[in-house]
Motif scaffolding. Structure first.
Motif, mmCIF file in Angstrom:
data_model
loop_
_atom_site.group_PDB
_atom_site.id
_atom_site.type_symbol
_atom_site.label_atom_id
_atom_site.label_comp_id
_atom_site.label_asym_id
_atom_site.label_seq_id
_atom_site.Cartn_x
_atom_site.Cartn_y
_atom_site.Cartn_z
ATOM 1 N N GLY A 25 0.823 -1.214 0.000
ATOM 2 C CA GLY A 25 0.000 0.000 0.000
ATOM 3 C C GLY A 25 0.851 1.255 0.000
ATOM 4 O O GLY A 25 0.564 2.220 -0.718
ATOM 5 N N PHE A 26 1.903 1.240 0.794
ATOM 6 C CA PHE A 26 2.798 2.393 0.823
ATOM 7 C C PHE A 26 3.498 2.550 -0.529
ATOM 8 O O PHE A 26 3.634 3.659 -1.049
ATOM 9 C CB PHE A 26 3.816 2.263 1.957
ATOM 10 N N THR A 49 -1.500 9.033 7.191
ATOM 11 C CA THR A 49 -1.589 7.648 6.710
ATOM 12 C C THR A 49 -0.246 6.929 6.815
ATOM 13 O O THR A 49 -0.201 5.800 7.319
ATOM 14 C CB THR A 49 -2.159 7.596 5.285
ATOM 15 N N PRO A 50 0.874 7.519 6.382
ATOM 16 C CA PRO A 50 2.163 6.827 6.570
ATOM 17 C C PRO A 50 2.502 6.574 8.040
ATOM 18 O O PRO A 50 3.030 5.517 8.387
ATOM 19 C CB PRO A 50 3.180 7.763 5.917
ATOM 20 N N ILE A 51 2.203 7.533 8.917
ATOM 21 C CA ILE A 51 2.472 7.326 10.347
ATOM 22 C C ILE A 51 1.595 6.193 10.881
ATOM 23 O O ILE A 51 2.056 5.346 11.648
ATOM 24 C CB ILE A 51 2.269 8.623 11.157
ATOM 25 N N LEU A 52 0.335 6.171 10.465
ATOM 26 C CA LEU A 52 -0.558 5.078 10.856
ATOM 27 C C LEU A 52 0.005 3.744 10.368
ATOM 28 O O LEU A 52 0.021 2.760 11.113
ATOM 29 C CB LEU A 52 -1.962 5.296 10.289
ATOM 30 N N GLY A 53 0.487 3.702 9.127
ATOM 31 C CA GLY A 53 1.065 2.476 8.588
ATOM 32 C C GLY A 53 2.253 2.006 9.403
ATOM 33 O O GLY A 53 2.389 0.809 9.699
ATOM 34 N N PHE A 54 3.119 2.927 9.816
ATOM 35 C CA PHE A 54 4.280 2.555 10.622
ATOM 36 C C PHE A 54 3.844 2.035 11.987
ATOM 37 O O PHE A 54 4.374 1.038 12.486
ATOM 38 C CB PHE A 54 5.242 3.738 10.753
ATOM 39 N N ARG A 105 -7.380 8.111 -6.595
ATOM 40 C CA ARG A 105 -8.725 8.672 -6.404
ATOM 41 C C ARG A 105 -8.750 9.776 -5.357
ATOM 42 O O ARG A 105 -9.782 10.397 -5.130
ATOM 43 C CB ARG A 105 -9.704 7.561 -6.006
ATOM 44 N N PHE A 106 -7.628 10.021 -4.719
ATOM 45 C CA PHE A 106 -7.558 11.026 -3.656
ATOM 46 C C PHE A 106 -6.624 12.152 -4.060
ATOM 47 O O PHE A 106 -5.607 11.908 -4.712
ATOM 48 C CB PHE A 106 -7.031 10.399 -2.357
ATOM 49 N N GLN A 107 -6.970 13.359 -3.651
ATOM 50 C CA GLN A 107 -6.043 14.472 -3.801
ATOM 51 C C GLN A 107 -5.201 14.600 -2.537
ATOM 52 O O GLN A 107 -4.073 15.062 -2.587
ATOM 53 C CB GLN A 107 -6.792 15.778 -4.057
ATOM 54 N N ASP A 108 -5.771 14.178 -1.418
ATOM 55 C CA ASP A 108 -5.095 14.276 -0.125
ATOM 56 C C ASP A 108 -5.362 12.974 0.629
ATOM 57 O O ASP A 108 -6.517 12.649 0.925
ATOM 58 C CB ASP A 108 -5.643 15.477 0.645
ATOM 59 N N LEU A 109 -4.308 12.223 0.941
ATOM 60 C CA LEU A 109 -4.471 10.927 1.592
ATOM 61 C C LEU A 109 -4.998 11.053 3.021
ATOM 62 O O LEU A 109 -5.514 10.083 3.574
ATOM 63 C CB LEU A 109 -3.144 10.167 1.576
ATOM 64 N N LEU A 177 -0.434 9.486 17.115
ATOM 65 C CA LEU A 177 0.210 8.416 16.353
ATOM 66 C C LEU A 177 1.703 8.332 16.672
ATOM 67 O O LEU A 177 2.255 7.236 16.828
ATOM 68 C CB LEU A 177 -0.015 8.610 14.854
ATOM 69 N N VAL A 178 2.366 9.476 16.787
ATOM 70 C CA VAL A 178 3.784 9.476 17.144
ATOM 71 C C VAL A 178 3.958 8.917 18.559
ATOM 72 O O VAL A 178 4.893 8.141 18.820
ATOM 73 C CB VAL A 178 4.404 10.877 16.993
#
Length: 190
Positions: A25-26, A49-54, A105-109, A177-178
């Motif tokens: 996904g990333f 989204t990337p922080i959530l993924g990590f 499909r997104f302009q902003d993740l 998230l951090v």
């Protein structure tokens, strides 16, 4: 082959697929970022989204660690196999939702993040509670885990994840998230 080895193959396969889903996904998201730059289209990955993924990757690792701790206490039974399937299947679903299938499909993740965060965190909180129910069902494990530190760290984890479910502010989301990531890094590295 021991009972643990037999069950762990299944467990590791499904958790491994969860990790692959996060990385894929990333990767899709980065490819979309590069493509939109080349075509001069608007697309913003953002941070959430990337922080959530990590965080989900680190959380996933915690379940690998606890499986190792339980290795001498696992027996092959239909109930155990069903439990492993339900547990790892739910984890795969949570991992699958972190990044969209079609980031174009997104302009902003961050829009995607706010659509899926409650579901993902709800699944992860449920898995923590299921893990604790299993731990408490085994007296030897319950004794080892029922310490003020073990309980406190679990309550902190659940509180931070619940905060991610509730809060709408992007900056506070990033802080939560951090904090979740730092909690795991401290546990893993100290």
């Amino acid at each position: 082959m021991t009972d643990f080895e037999f069950i762990f193959v299944f467990y590791a396969l499904l958790l491994g697929l969860s990790m692959v889903e996060l990385l894929s996904g990333f990767g899709r998201t980065l490819e979309n970022e590069f493509e939109t730059e080349a075509q001069d289209r608007a697309f913003k990955i953002g941070w959430l989204t990337p922080i959530l993924g990590f965080f989900v990757m680190l959380d996933l690792l915690s379940f690998w660690v606890i499986a190792w701790v339980m290795r001498d206490l696992v027996a092959v039974t239909p109930a155990m196999l069903l439990g492993v399937m339900a547990f790892t299947g739910a984890y795969y679903l949570a991992a699958r939702l972190v990044f969209p299938t079609a980031p174009e499909r997104f302009q902003d993740l961050d829009t995607h993040f706010f659509r899926v965060r409650r579901t993902i965190m709800g699944i992860l909180i449920t898995l923590v509670l299921a893990q604790w129910a299993f731990i408490l069902s085994i007296p030897r494990l319950a004794e080892a885990m029922m310490t003020p530190l073990g309980i406190g760290l679990t309550l902190l984890l659940i509180a931070l994840m619940a905060g991610v479910m509730i809060v709408r502010n992007r900056h506070i989301q990033a802080i939560l998230l951090v904090a979740l990531i730092v909690r795991y890094l401290v546990l893993y590295l100290v």
